[in-house]
Design a protein around this motif. Structure first.
Motif, mmCIF file in Angstrom:
data_model
loop_
_atom_site.group_PDB
_atom_site.id
_atom_site.type_symbol
_atom_site.label_atom_id
_atom_site.label_comp_id
_atom_site.label_asym_id
_atom_site.label_seq_id
_atom_site.Cartn_x
_atom_site.Cartn_y
_atom_site.Cartn_z
ATOM 1 N N ALA A 1 -10.663 -10.470 6.990
ATOM 2 C CA ALA A 1 -11.737 -9.564 7.420
ATOM 3 C C ALA A 1 -13.082 -9.966 6.848
ATOM 4 O O ALA A 1 -14.135 -9.605 7.395
ATOM 5 N N GLY A 2 -13.068 -10.701 5.770
ATOM 6 C CA GLY A 2 -14.311 -11.208 5.205
ATOM 7 C C GLY A 2 -15.219 -10.156 4.605
ATOM 8 O O GLY A 2 -16.443 -10.286 4.622
ATOM 9 N N ASN A 3 -14.641 -9.104 4.067
ATOM 10 C CA ASN A 3 -15.467 -8.072 3.428
ATOM 11 C C ASN A 3 -16.086 -8.593 2.137
ATOM 12 O O ASN A 3 -15.669 -9.625 1.597
ATOM 13 N N ALA A 4 -17.069 -7.854 1.667
ATOM 14 C CA ALA A 4 -17.747 -8.234 0.427
ATOM 15 C C ALA A 4 -16.752 -8.226 -0.729
ATOM 16 O O ALA A 4 -15.820 -7.428 -0.736
ATOM 17 N N PRO A 5 -16.919 -9.114 -1.672
ATOM 18 C CA PRO A 5 -15.980 -9.170 -2.801
ATOM 19 C C PRO A 5 -15.977 -7.869 -3.592
ATOM 20 O O PRO A 5 -17.030 -7.273 -3.818
ATOM 21 N N VAL A 6 -14.794 -7.443 -3.987
ATOM 22 C CA VAL A 6 -14.623 -6.278 -4.848
ATOM 23 C C VAL A 6 -13.666 -6.703 -5.947
ATOM 24 O O VAL A 6 -12.636 -7.312 -5.679
ATOM 25 N N THR A 7 -13.999 -6.396 -7.173
ATOM 26 C CA THR A 7 -13.159 -6.886 -8.278
ATOM 27 C C THR A 7 -12.510 -5.771 -9.079
ATOM 28 O O THR A 7 -11.747 -6.036 -9.994
ATOM 29 N N ASP A 8 -12.841 -4.538 -8.726
ATOM 30 C CA ASP A 8 -12.331 -3.414 -9.515
ATOM 31 C C ASP A 8 -11.667 -2.415 -8.576
ATOM 32 O O ASP A 8 -12.283 -1.963 -7.606
ATOM 33 N N ALA A 9 -10.412 -2.057 -8.867
ATOM 34 C CA ALA A 9 -9.679 -1.136 -7.997
ATOM 35 C C ALA A 9 -10.360 0.225 -7.920
ATOM 36 O O ALA A 9 -10.169 0.969 -6.960
ATOM 37 N N GLY A 10 -11.167 0.556 -8.943
ATOM 38 C CA GLY A 10 -11.841 1.850 -8.945
ATOM 39 C C GLY A 10 -13.195 1.825 -8.246
ATOM 40 O O GLY A 10 -13.893 2.843 -8.188
ATOM 41 N N ASP A 11 -13.572 0.663 -7.682
ATOM 42 C CA ASP A 11 -14.865 0.515 -7.014
ATOM 43 C C ASP A 11 -15.017 1.567 -5.916
ATOM 44 O O ASP A 11 -14.135 1.744 -5.089
ATOM 45 N N GLU A 12 -16.169 2.237 -5.899
ATOM 46 C CA GLU A 12 -16.409 3.319 -4.936
ATOM 47 C C GLU A 12 -16.284 2.814 -3.494
ATOM 48 O O GLU A 12 -15.837 3.546 -2.601
ATOM 49 N N ARG A 13 -16.626 1.529 -3.271
ATOM 50 C CA ARG A 13 -16.551 0.990 -1.909
ATOM 51 C C ARG A 13 -15.108 0.903 -1.397
ATOM 52 O O ARG A 13 -14.884 0.693 -0.212
ATOM 53 N N LEU A 14 -14.141 1.044 -2.304
ATOM 54 C CA LEU A 14 -12.736 0.987 -1.898
ATOM 55 C C LEU A 14 -12.158 2.364 -1.595
ATOM 56 O O LEU A 14 -10.971 2.477 -1.256
ATOM 57 N N SER A 15 -12.971 3.418 -1.700
ATOM 58 C CA SER A 15 -12.395 4.765 -1.570
ATOM 59 C C SER A 15 -11.727 4.958 -0.215
ATOM 60 O O SER A 15 -10.640 5.523 -0.124
ATOM 61 N N GLY A 16 -12.359 4.465 0.843
ATOM 62 C CA GLY A 16 -11.760 4.606 2.171
ATOM 63 C C GLY A 16 -10.493 3.792 2.308
ATOM 64 O O GLY A 16 -9.496 4.238 2.881
ATOM 65 N N PHE A 17 -10.504 2.579 1.750
ATOM 66 C CA PHE A 17 -9.326 1.719 1.810
ATOM 67 C C PHE A 17 -8.174 2.335 1.019
ATOM 68 O O PHE A 17 -7.036 2.371 1.475
ATOM 69 N N ARG A 18 -8.519 2.844 -0.159
ATOM 70 C CA ARG A 18 -7.482 3.488 -0.987
ATOM 71 C C ARG A 18 -6.844 4.645 -0.238
ATOM 72 O O ARG A 18 -5.624 4.795 -0.210
ATOM 73 N N ALA A 19 -7.686 5.479 0.366
ATOM 74 C CA ALA A 19 -7.166 6.650 1.081
ATOM 75 C C ALA A 19 -6.275 6.214 2.243
ATOM 76 O O ALA A 19 -5.203 6.788 2.474
ATOM 77 N N ALA A 20 -6.715 5.171 2.967
ATOM 78 C CA ALA A 20 -5.930 4.702 4.117
ATOM 79 C C ALA A 20 -4.610 4.101 3.659
ATOM 80 O O ALA A 20 -3.558 4.324 4.265
ATOM 81 N N LEU A 21 -4.659 3.321 2.581
ATOM 82 C CA LEU A 21 -3.432 2.712 2.053
ATOM 83 C C LEU A 21 -2.463 3.794 1.574
ATOM 84 O O LEU A 21 -1.263 3.770 1.897
ATOM 85 N N ASP A 22 -2.977 4.743 0.796
ATOM 86 C CA ASP A 22 -2.112 5.816 0.282
ATOM 87 C C ASP A 22 -1.470 6.576 1.444
ATOM 88 O O ASP A 22 -0.278 6.901 1.411
ATOM 89 N N ASP A 23 -2.276 6.838 2.455
ATOM 90 C CA ASP A 23 -1.788 7.590 3.606
ATOM 91 C C ASP A 23 -0.696 6.815 4.352
ATOM 92 O O ASP A 23 0.323 7.374 4.760
ATOM 93 N N LEU A 24 -0.920 5.514 4.502
ATOM 94 C CA LEU A 24 0.076 4.670 5.174
ATOM 95 C C LEU A 24 1.362 4.594 4.360
ATOM 96 O O LEU A 24 2.470 4.670 4.909
ATOM 97 N N LEU A 25 1.234 4.478 3.050
ATOM 98 C CA LEU A 25 2.429 4.428 2.201
ATOM 99 C C LEU A 25 3.214 5.734 2.303
ATOM 100 O O LEU A 25 4.445 5.736 2.348
ATOM 101 N N ILE A 26 2.494 6.845 2.358
ATOM 102 C CA ILE A 26 3.171 8.150 2.495
ATOM 103 C C ILE A 26 3.893 8.223 3.835
ATOM 104 O O ILE A 26 5.041 8.669 3.918
ATOM 105 N N GLU A 27 3.231 7.744 4.890
ATOM 106 C CA GLU A 27 3.885 7.791 6.202
ATOM 107 C C GLU A 27 5.166 6.965 6.207
ATOM 108 O O GLU A 27 6.214 7.409 6.688
ATOM 109 N N LEU A 28 5.095 5.757 5.633
ATOM 110 C CA LEU A 28 6.296 4.910 5.590
ATOM 111 C C LEU A 28 7.392 5.552 4.738
ATOM 112 O O LEU A 28 8.572 5.535 5.105
ATOM 113 N N ALA A 29 6.993 6.131 3.605
ATOM 114 C CA ALA A 29 7.985 6.764 2.726
ATOM 115 C C ALA A 29 8.657 7.932 3.440
ATOM 116 O O ALA A 29 9.872 8.127 3.352
#
Lengths: 416, 416
Positions: A252-280
């Motif tokens: 996808a070529g997004n801007a580099p992010v080096t910290d899992a707590g980075d605010e720019r990852l909030s949407g990705f975190r939410a989407a990932l968590d949601d997907l993991l819950i759906e699979l579980a």
């Protein structure tokens, strides 16, 4: 086993299967290697573009399978170029031959993918204690590498190839943006299905085109697992092979992010968590013999960890699970399960709900309790059990299924 | 419930019921108080001569029943003059009314026995969450006190009165000598039987005419429990009411002994331990739906406590228990249960036997494994599973039963 009768699809299966979009940098092929089954695919080969990063969480079993040992070691060196999953043989409890088989699989996979063996990730599910003949992958993986595809059909085929006695394939997808760049997350899973002498195994693989370093992926996956796969139980039994991995190709070529707590990852975190819950949740909905999907909520505990242990005690209790199967609003068994968890609880402060019907409060039956209202809740295919301990702010939520004769049928293989 | 169909007697029931001899200082009467059942006895009144000492071990549940709270408090003051047990209502999770009910029961019992309320011990089993109307004991207990008996029929009646859905009464007896004086030990138990919305409860009461102080009794009982009742499991669920008590009337007039470790008690200790094991095994043999009696032996663990946790992990595993129900020598599930126990284990040192057939060694299938020999073992009604971890000297032995459709039927009360 190809000769076994096909169980009916779980009544809790989703009405429709999602179509998974392509993920840049991911190519998929499936094959029939004849590991154990005939007439169906039993190998998934998933190619990952150079630079792909991986993270994983694995069974806590003290007797893990050979592929789990392999993946743990392979994660120590960065980079992933292919994922190879076979069904039909778990390569578990196979001693030194198991280690040899997984090493040979990685060698064959590395030749197919043009990479180092430690860039190959491997998972196996199926019969245990039987040596896996990894020479069956020869030719097969090279052929797979030459014909990978990226469309929805390929994802659907991937989810199919890793099934054992799952009654439906499990797929989920999400979109998110990282610093303005859209990224996609696709996931597949297989649940606890079993034909004796097979062993239930939970496998799940999640892929994204996001560009994220391994350390960030590992944190996101570990944290996301806490509220998803670690909150699902079918029978409290832990496979030797449980594997959840997350791969990020960076296409996808997004801007580099080096910290899992980075605010720019909030949407990705939410989407990932949601997907993991759906699979579980899909895994719980395909639990052996499941007829009801059960959500257990615990609140008012002295802490979140305490709430989680109480929730798992309820979700794993055979007496609670058979009561739900019988559509019986048996809150006494919920009290029992709270009591046996060993966590702080005060009998005389407990309140219990089935759905939105409060059946008990202050340690006794709710004076307003309506058998009719509770019975109506129990007849639904989705049933929630809520416990308020009245002690603090700790809360947890876990998912399970009911315990039915179907579970005994699938796992009991009656001979008499 | 009187309207419920009577389940067939467990195929694991003993061929004959032992005749229990009289115990000096113990008088027995049973009655129909109409607590819940009709047409059967539901009250046991057991008179104990002045000077009787008592000891008890109780559920570890954080939500114990009101009678369990009462007995714990009553043990703080020495002396026991009567035991009152009712079936039909567990007086559990009944809030302040439960405490009032147990206090009223003790008051009525004390009037009948001519003693203090804190010399009355109480246990209740049956439906939970329903207030127990203790006024039903008025008259009944006084009548019981006036007509106590001591013969084998009285003991048989006692074991019958405390049954809920047990399929057979549970009695055991032993003789021993203390410093040359013969003493008798009688025990009765009820196991895990259930009619929704009843709750399984394990109750067991042991009586001896030995003269032993409370502190010695408590030690002997606590130690004996470790290798008997704490080594038996049906489904891993812990009742809010589990109660095991030991009463010593002193009628045998043996020489005083003040130390549980006294050499003169060695015969008594052995007889008591053996009786507790017999009663505990009877509970497993009457587990809901049980068709096979299962002994799990673990050796070679890093310690006895570790071995016990591994043995309980095996004995509580639904996958192991359904495999045994299906007469399937599925040692993979045993590996799984070892692995999930969280105790030290080395996959590649594990050896596993069903009966005397070694099915796995050094972390892989035994090269000499015979499917036929293993299947013959699994067809027996008594099945043993032995695991050697190959790490140390820790060992443990626990008992359970298989998990069958009968368990689901008894506990599921299907409405759909």
């Amino acid at each position: 086993m190809s000769s076994a009768k096909t169980p009916p699809v779980s009544p809790l299966a989703p009405k429709s299967v999602p179509e998974l979009p392509p993920i840049g940098g991911v190519g998929i092929a499936t094959a029939q290697a004849g590991i154990r089954y005939s007439g169906r695919t039993d190998v998934l080969y998933l190619a990952l573009q150079p630079g792909t990063q991986a993270a994983g969480v694995f069974t806590r079993s003290k007797c893990p399978s050979a592929p789990v040992d392999w993946c743990r070691e392979a994660l120590a060196s960065e980079g992933a170029r292919a994922l190879i999953v076979n069904s039909g043989n778990a390569n578990a409890f196979t001693g030194a031959r198991g280690r040899d088989a997984v090493a040979l699989t990685a060698k064959i996979g590395a030749e197919a993918a043009g990479c180092r063996p430690d860039e190959i990730f491997i998972a196996s599910t199926g019969v245990i204690g039987e040596p896996l003949d990894a020479t069956k992958f020869e030719g097969v993986l090279t052929d797979c590498a030459a014909r990978t595809e990226t469309g929805p059909e390929a994802w659907a085929a991937a989810a199919q190839a890793i099934m054992t006695t799952d009654t439906f394939p499990k797929l989920a997808t999400r979109k998110a943006t990282i610093d303005g760049t859209e990224v996609t997350i696709n996931g597949i899973a297989k649940g606890a299905g079993m034909i004796a002498p097979d062993m239930a195994t939970m496998l799940s693989f999640v892929f994204t085109d996001a560009a994220l370093p391994q350390v960030v992926l590992q944190t996101l996956l570990s944290v996301g697992t806490r509220t998803s796969f670690n909150c699902v139980t079918v029978d409290g039994d832990t496979s030797t092979s449980d594997t959840l991995m997350l791969f990020a190709t960076g296409a996808a070529g997004n801007a580099p992010v080096t910290d899992a707590g980075d605010e720019r990852l909030s949407g990705f975190r939410a989407a990932l968590d949601d997907l993991l819950i759906e699979l579980a949740q899909l895994v719980a909905k395909d639990g052996e013999g499941a007829r009801k999907f059960v959500t257990v909520n615990v609140k008012g505990a002295t802490g979140d960890a305490s709430a989680h242990r109480i929730a798992m005690s309820i979700a794993n209790s055979p007496l609670v699970k058979t009561a739900i199967a019988g559509e019986d609003a048996n809150w006494g068994r919920v009290v029992m399960a709270v009591g046996k968890a060993g966590e702080p609880a005060d009998r005389d402060r407990l309140a219990i709900w089935f759905g939105d019907v409060r059946v008990a409060r202050e340690g006794a039956r709710d004076p307003d309790y309506s058998e009719e209202a509770a019975s109506a809740v129990m007849r639904e295919s989705d049933v929630s059990v809520t416990v308020d301990l009245g002690l603090g702010d700790g809360s947890a939520r876990v998912w399970t299924c009911d315990l039915t004769k179907g579970y005994i049928e699938i796992n009991g293989d009656y001979r008499s």
